[in-house]
Write an enzyme that holds these catalytic residues in place. Sequence first.
Site, PDB file in Angstrom:
ATOM      1  N   HIS A  50       0.557  -1.619  -0.018  1.00  0.00           N
ATOM      2  CA  HIS A  50      -0.287  -0.222  -0.258  1.00  0.00           C
ATOM      3  C   HIS A  50       0.539   1.160  -0.398  1.00  0.00           C
ATOM      4  O   HIS A  50       0.966   2.195  -0.371  1.00  0.00           O
ATOM      5  CB  HIS A  50      -1.069   0.515   1.060  1.00  0.00           C
ATOM      6  CG  HIS A  50      -2.054   0.867   1.390  1.00  0.00           C
ATOM      7  ND1 HIS A  50      -3.220   0.869   0.646  1.00  0.00           N
ATOM      8  CD2 HIS A  50      -1.660   2.790   1.486  1.00  0.00           C
ATOM      9  CE1 HIS A  50      -4.042   1.593   0.614  1.00  0.00           C
ATOM     10  NE2 HIS A  50      -3.193   2.734   1.907  1.00  0.00           N
ATOM     11  N   GLU A  57      -8.784   7.155  -4.209  1.00  0.00           N
ATOM     12  CA  GLU A  57      -8.588   6.214  -3.220  1.00  0.00           C
ATOM     13  C   GLU A  57      -9.624   5.099  -3.155  1.00  0.00           C
ATOM     14  O   GLU A  57     -10.470   5.542  -3.334  1.00  0.00           O
ATOM     15  CB  GLU A  57      -8.196   6.511  -2.369  1.00  0.00           C
ATOM     16  CG  GLU A  57      -6.650   6.128  -1.995  1.00  0.00           C
ATOM     17  CD  GLU A  57      -6.698   7.054  -0.517  1.00  0.00           C
ATOM     18  OE1 GLU A  57      -4.801   7.340  -0.948  1.00  0.00           O
ATOM     19  OE2 GLU A  57      -6.122   7.779  -0.196  1.00  0.00           O
ATOM     20  N   HIS A  75     -10.586   1.858  -0.169  1.00  0.00           N
ATOM     21  CA  HIS A  75     -11.346   1.954   0.838  1.00  0.00           C
ATOM     22  C   HIS A  75     -12.040   0.040   1.003  1.00  0.00           C
ATOM     23  O   HIS A  75     -12.431   0.097   1.555  1.00  0.00           O
ATOM     24  CB  HIS A  75     -11.780   3.217   1.703  1.00  0.00           C
ATOM     25  CG  HIS A  75     -10.816   3.530   2.725  1.00  0.00           C
ATOM     26  ND1 HIS A  75     -11.682   3.373   3.950  1.00  0.00           N
ATOM     27  CD2 HIS A  75      -9.955   3.090   3.186  1.00  0.00           C
ATOM     28  CE1 HIS A  75     -11.127   3.673   4.861  1.00  0.00           C
ATOM     29  NE2 HIS A  75      -9.553   3.704   4.212  1.00  0.00           N
ATOM     30  N   HIS A 104     -10.880  -3.449   1.772  1.00  0.00           N
ATOM     31  CA  HIS A 104     -10.974  -4.175   2.681  1.00  0.00           C
ATOM     32  C   HIS A 104     -12.149  -3.597   4.139  1.00  0.00           C
ATOM     33  O   HIS A 104     -12.870  -4.222   4.331  1.00  0.00           O
ATOM     34  CB  HIS A 104      -9.497  -4.267   2.880  1.00  0.00           C
ATOM     35  CG  HIS A 104      -9.406  -4.841   2.173  1.00  0.00           C
ATOM     36  ND1 HIS A 104      -8.536  -5.084   0.886  1.00  0.00           N
ATOM     37  CD2 HIS A 104      -8.270  -6.035   1.821  1.00  0.00           C
ATOM     38  CE1 HIS A 104      -8.046  -5.629   0.346  1.00  0.00           C
ATOM     39  NE2 HIS A 104      -7.672  -6.940   0.597  1.00  0.00           N
ATOM     40  N   GLN A 146     -11.363   1.227  12.337  1.00  0.00           N
ATOM     41  CA  GLN A 146     -11.187   2.855  12.142  1.00  0.00           C
ATOM     42  C   GLN A 146     -12.884   3.699  12.153  1.00  0.00           C
ATOM     43  O   GLN A 146     -14.031   3.211  10.998  1.00  0.00           O
ATOM     44  CB  GLN A 146     -10.311   3.498  10.753  1.00  0.00           C
ATOM     45  CG  GLN A 146      -9.802   3.205  10.949  1.00  0.00           C
ATOM     46  CD  GLN A 146      -8.918   3.152   9.486  1.00  0.00           C
ATOM     47  OE1 GLN A 146      -8.752   4.231   9.013  1.00  0.00           O
ATOM     48  NE2 GLN A 146      -7.332   2.050   8.924  1.00  0.00           N
ATOM     49  N   ASP A 206      -1.811  14.898   5.557  1.00  0.00           N
ATOM     50  CA  ASP A 206      -2.115  14.440   6.408  1.00  0.00           C
ATOM     51  C   ASP A 206      -2.296  13.234   6.455  1.00  0.00           C
ATOM     52  O   ASP A 206      -0.530  12.640   6.328  1.00  0.00           O
ATOM     53  CB  ASP A 206      -3.079  14.029   5.421  1.00  0.00           C
ATOM     54  CG  ASP A 206      -3.231  12.912   3.758  1.00  0.00           C
ATOM     55  OD1 ASP A 206      -2.710  12.877   3.437  1.00  0.00           O
ATOM     56  OD2 ASP A 206      -4.011  11.982   4.210  1.00  0.00           O
ATOM     57  N   GLU A 248      -3.999   4.575  12.885  1.00  0.00           N
ATOM     58  CA  GLU A 248      -4.312   4.980  11.832  1.00  0.00           C
ATOM     59  C   GLU A 248      -6.169   6.285  12.458  1.00  0.00           C
ATOM     60  O   GLU A 248      -6.721   6.040  11.053  1.00  0.00           O
ATOM     61  CB  GLU A 248      -5.016   3.759  10.382  1.00  0.00           C
ATOM     62  CG  GLU A 248      -3.584   3.913   9.621  1.00  0.00           C
ATOM     63  CD  GLU A 248      -3.853   2.476   8.628  1.00  0.00           C
ATOM     64  OE1 GLU A 248      -4.945   2.062   8.446  1.00  0.00           O
ATOM     65  OE2 GLU A 248      -3.069   2.353   8.197  1.00  0.00           O
ATOM     66  N   ASP A 280      -6.146   7.492 -11.459  1.00  0.00           N
ATOM     67  CA  ASP A 280      -7.055   6.550 -11.178  1.00  0.00           C
ATOM     68  C   ASP A 280      -6.898   5.301  -9.820  1.00  0.00           C
ATOM     69  O   ASP A 280      -5.576   5.813  -9.330  1.00  0.00           O
ATOM     70  CB  ASP A 280      -5.428   5.446 -12.577  1.00  0.00           C
ATOM     71  CG  ASP A 280      -4.327   5.154 -11.649  1.00  0.00           C
ATOM     72  OD1 ASP A 280      -4.099   4.399 -10.932  1.00  0.00           O
ATOM     73  OD2 ASP A 280      -3.771   6.366 -12.290  1.00  0.00           O
TER      74      ASP A 280
HETATM   75  N1  LIG Z   1      -1.905   4.330 -10.503  1.00  0.00           N
HETATM   76  C1  LIG Z   1      -1.387   5.461 -10.196  1.00  0.00           C
HETATM   77  N2  LIG Z   1      -1.154   5.780 -11.117  1.00  0.00           N
HETATM   78  C2  LIG Z   1      -0.619   7.012 -10.709  1.00  0.00           C
HETATM   79  N3  LIG Z   1      -0.019   7.215  -9.548  1.00  0.00           N
HETATM   80  C3  LIG Z   1      -0.357   6.742  -9.319  1.00  0.00           C
HETATM   81  C4  LIG Z   1      -0.978   5.471  -8.401  1.00  0.00           C
HETATM   82  N4  LIG Z   1      -0.484   5.128  -7.814  1.00  0.00           N
HETATM   83  C5  LIG Z   1      -0.113   5.742  -6.670  1.00  0.00           C
HETATM   84  N5  LIG Z   1       0.057   7.071  -7.511  1.00  0.00           N
HETATM   85  C6  LIG Z   1       0.710   8.111  -7.042  1.00  0.00           C
HETATM   86  O1  LIG Z   1       1.533   8.235  -6.045  1.00  0.00           O
HETATM   87  C7  LIG Z   1       1.373   8.498  -4.738  1.00  0.00           C
HETATM   88  C8  LIG Z   1       1.364   8.303  -4.127  1.00  0.00           C
HETATM   89  O2  LIG Z   1       0.399   7.500  -3.784  1.00  0.00           O
HETATM   90  P1  LIG Z   1      -0.707   7.049  -1.841  1.00  0.00           P
HETATM   91  O3  LIG Z   1       0.245   6.245  -1.276  1.00  0.00           O
HETATM   92  O4  LIG Z   1      -1.630   6.125  -2.928  1.00  0.00           O
HETATM   93  O5  LIG Z   1      -0.773   8.868  -1.916  1.00  0.00           O
HETATM   94  P2  LIG Z   1      -1.014   9.249   0.397  1.00  0.00           P
HETATM   95  O6  LIG Z   1      -0.093   8.744   0.891  1.00  0.00           O
HETATM   96  O7  LIG Z   1      -1.635  10.370  -0.263  1.00  0.00           O
HETATM   97  O8  LIG Z   1      -2.450   7.582  -0.147  1.00  0.00           O
HETATM   98  C9  LIG Z   1       0.805   9.682  -4.848  1.00  0.00           C
HETATM   99  O9  LIG Z   1       0.757  10.797  -5.706  1.00  0.00           O
HETATM  100  C10 LIG Z   1      -1.170   8.673  -6.577  1.00  0.00           C
HETATM  101  O10 LIG Z   1      -0.885   9.313  -6.583  1.00  0.00           O
HETATM  102 MG   LIG Z   2      -1.923  11.819   1.294  1.00  0.00          MG
END
Ligand SMILES: Nc1ncnc2c1ncn2[C@@H]1O[C@H](COP(=O)(O)OP(=O)(O)O)[C@@H](O)[C@H]1O
Ligand SMILES: [Mg+2]
Lengths: 733, 220, 79, 79
Positions: free
Chosen positions: A49, A93, A95, A97, A240, A268, A312, A495
Amino acid sequence: MSAQPAKALAETAAEFGLKAEEYALIVRRLNREPNLVELGVFSVMWSEHCSYKSSKRQLGKFPTKGAAVICGPGENAGVIDIGDGQACVFKMESHNHPSFIEPYQGAATGVGGIMRDVFTMGARPVALLNALRFGDPGHPKTRRLVAGVVAGIGGYGNCVGVPTVAGETNFHRGYDGNILVNAMCVGLADADKIFYSAAPAPGLPVVYFGSKTGRDGIHGATMASAEFDEASDEKRPTVQVGDPFAEKLLIEATLELMASGAVAAIQDMGAAGLTSSSVEMAGKGGLGIELDLDAVPQREDGLTAYEMMLSESQERMLAILKPGREADGRRIFEKWGLDAAVIGKTTESGHLVLRHRGEVVADVPLAPLFEDAPLYDRPWVAPAPQPRLAPADVPEPGDYAQAVLTLVSAPDMASKRWIWEQYDRHVMADTLEDSATGADAGIVRVHGTRKALAVTSDVTPRYVQADPYEGGKQAVAEAWRNLTAIGATPIAITDNLNFGNPERPEIMGQIVRAIDGMAEACRALSFPVVSGNVSLYNETNGAAIPPTPTVGGVGLLEDYARRADFAGMHGGQHLVLIGETRGELGCSMYLREVAGREDGAPPPVDLAAEKRNGDFVRAAIQSGQVSVVHDLSDGGLIAAAAEMALASGCGAQLNADDELPAHAWLFGEDQGRYLVATAAGDALLAAAEAQGVPARIVGAAGGDELAAPGVFSLSLARLRQAHEDWLPRYMGG
Amino acid sequence: MKAAVVVFPGSNCDRDCRTAIERSTGAEVAMVWHKETTLPEGVDLIVLPGGFSYGDYLRCGAMAALSPVMAEVKAAAGRGVAIVGICNGFQILCEAGLLPGALIRNEGLKYVCKPVALEVTNAQTRFTAGYAGRRQVTMTVGNGEGNYYADEATLERLEGEGQVVFRYVQNPNGSARRIAGVVNDRGNVLGLMPHPDRAFEPELGSADGAILFQSALASA
Amino acid sequence: MRAKVHVFLKEGVLDVQGKAVEQALHGLGWADVGHVRVGKTIEFELAAGDKAKAEAQVQAMCEKLLANTVIESYRVEVG
Amino acid sequence: MRAKVHVFLKEGVLDVQGKAVEQALHGLGWADVGHVRVGKTIEFELAAGDKAKAEAQVQAMCEKLLANTVIESYRVEVG
Ligand SMILES: Nc1ncnc2c1ncn2[C@@H]1O[C@H](COP(=O)(O)OP(=O)(O)O)[C@@H](O)[C@H]1O
Ligand SMILES: [Mg+2]
């Protein structure tokens, strides 16, 4: 530091989801065994993740640049330029699970989390979307999951006061054990006031604000990276719970803090909470960070360092303030009634150092955590190609009228009113089109201007299942088409890649090929990827979900008066079909819902034709030539005509085709097509011909029936009843 | 002409109300934080906006009704200043005792967001004078607890005194006697569940709400 | 001291939640369930010295905030 | 027979209502109030012959409908 016997720790590592070789790598990077807190930190940062260890190499294929891109993937959300000094910030994003375990809270916290990603960048959230996939309606869990997820999405978004303007909902037995809840948030900001997460300098105060920390969702990030089995119920962490009221205060306080000029960097606390937020801020800045965990606002007594780092708990933020600006923070947090504390500072050490109860409880270099996580080039096998079906390979229905009724009342096609009436679609008073109004995308005005944002979420999992490459292309093309159909200029996408276990070569094959197809479509349509999210391991007892790479598209209307919807069809108009029809029935709704089969190749997407047809339609809308347009997708021509008829309260008659049998003509799902209602059909045909765009008159609007003379006819009342009744009846049952 | 919009923690239609008043009347609008203990000098209209003050926790509007500014709102009501509570604002007015009755859970138990047709039951109040000659108007509702309740005697009195101002053509939530909006006996405090602040321009699907703000300020 | 406040809708006020729960229970086969009422409980600690004082305080909290006496009744337990 | 079910959030699960009520009570001057938890009470009649049977039935209703056992605990009183 407390010593732990090495053997026990290696075992704990496995429980945290780390492979033996990953644990060995940690020991090598540290030159020693980690302690429990350190191990926890590694396990969440190296989870799928947070680290994208299976997908990162593939994600590199996406085009991420473009004239309008201000910030592509890598930050909390993507940022695009919409002119006049303004920017649009958005991300999607999953959620999945948490929503399966506790649908209301899982979905609610999903909405909360994605909103935080957007306002963390300095944008005020202005629209929400949700893409939902549930199991078979007949599965004993489905009804309760639908009720809970929908109530949770509404409960959170409505309370915070951001309109939910669009979404999608599918049902398929492939999601029986793993539902998908993908939420997207779109925000607006000044282009020169975007906030980032990289810590700019050492010696700055690190401020925690928002709700207190409890034992919520510990190991949520690693859980999101694990398969389910029957014992999962036992393993589940404390669920959560979302507090949308706290989120609303957090938005206002964050935007006020940013406006005060006190913020140097901000992040965040999402998955893996304090760990990922502190590691990312310091890591991106090439610095170190020191936290005093005793200062963290705590909801329960006796929280350990481990629990605090992995909690979390929702509605929390971490900010690095400019020197001497703590007083601004205090004033604003007090006004909004938020808990807040300075919990540490940035350093030059390049290390994450945690202190708790007078002891250093962790001291690890940031590099391996942040940028040196293991990366996998997982083996994959190309999915077996499916045969293309000719119309003759698919039987015609015995009764066309019945087939049409079956189609419009199929779970995926039936009206989702029961869902979207639970969403506040109008708060902020800028919504022009929403789920209720009969348009291919949600539209919200850019407050105080003539401009508007168009938003949509799309993917057709059955196509991706049959052919991940074509299905990936189709998902992007459909999002582009939906924005085009209302007259907007498509700008960029986010995406959400939902798949099964990437350690299985056939699943990895789906991932690889779907991304290839998506990337290809993004390039051909100048539709770059600016943000996204990956959700893998969506499997129960070895059965994976249908591959579901959801695409969230954003487009811009320069003048919202020049737009189209499909609710304005009226008697006397011609129906003009733009695009070519070969009668593609493979993987179609007709095939599944009427013929009871799920085979064949999906309709191929000709990206050049897609672009040419779309650019033509958009120009016709923007020039004011046409204003009633609907794209063709699930269910083909007849579904588009039926939806136009119902939204407009006006009947339609469709002509037969000279060559194709009626079922291929009416139900075929050929791509790159639009249905336009216009009084000046001939002028539109002439314009199309001049540009080499296939177009033909396929019928006329009027009356109170939907009909194809000689084939079937249905009163609008019957059609409406079939379309509207399914979901409320199902939910009531 | 001057209007004030009160902002409670969790209000989320405060900006919408400001925009709606500005666009439909041109009046100057002051935003008043709920902790204030004074209202702007010479204010002609006070709006309590929709939203989820205090998250709707415990009971909708219960905690907001105890906000410091509410003492001033009550005093202004006593002086005859026009006050409108929309949605959560209506709930707050009831909790504060400025309007009779209460808003309870919707009959369908779900939040419901949709356009509704409303009968203007009394077009002779200071808030509805502009609707004279219009029987029906359209606005949207968006609430989970918009089901108006009052005991029979109160309902009879409200009907008798012309205090029922808006009535749903089709009841979306189980409200007693299809009541969508009521005024106090003096006629200067209005509460309604539908949102005039989301119906002030044709682009939004209806401009019928603009008339309410125009009437309220014209009467000042 | 521990205080417990029970709040329920007055007789005569339609309890929509209670009605829905009743229907759901019937639907699940418990046909003989009737008169379902759904209420709220608010529990908390407070530092009052004696029980009578605590009771008076909690009573005041109910009148002021915890219950809406237009539609609700309440019962206080302290101990 | 009269049944009463008390449903409350499990220890450790964030009680958003409790938190808000606590802050409101503090704001009203009851500064010493703490650990506020808000729960639900469901009361109803049922026609079971004996108490043990009734208890078992109500227990089943809780598991099936009245409580969300992922985050809530419950207590049954029959009598
Ligand atoms: N399928 C994807 N396509 C393009 N960018 C992605 C993809 N998955 C994740 N990213 C990018 O990777 C970074 C980390 O994502 P993520 O861990 O989900 O963010 P956060 O920490 O805010 O939850 C973000 O900038 C996200 O946009
Ligand atoms: Mg974030």
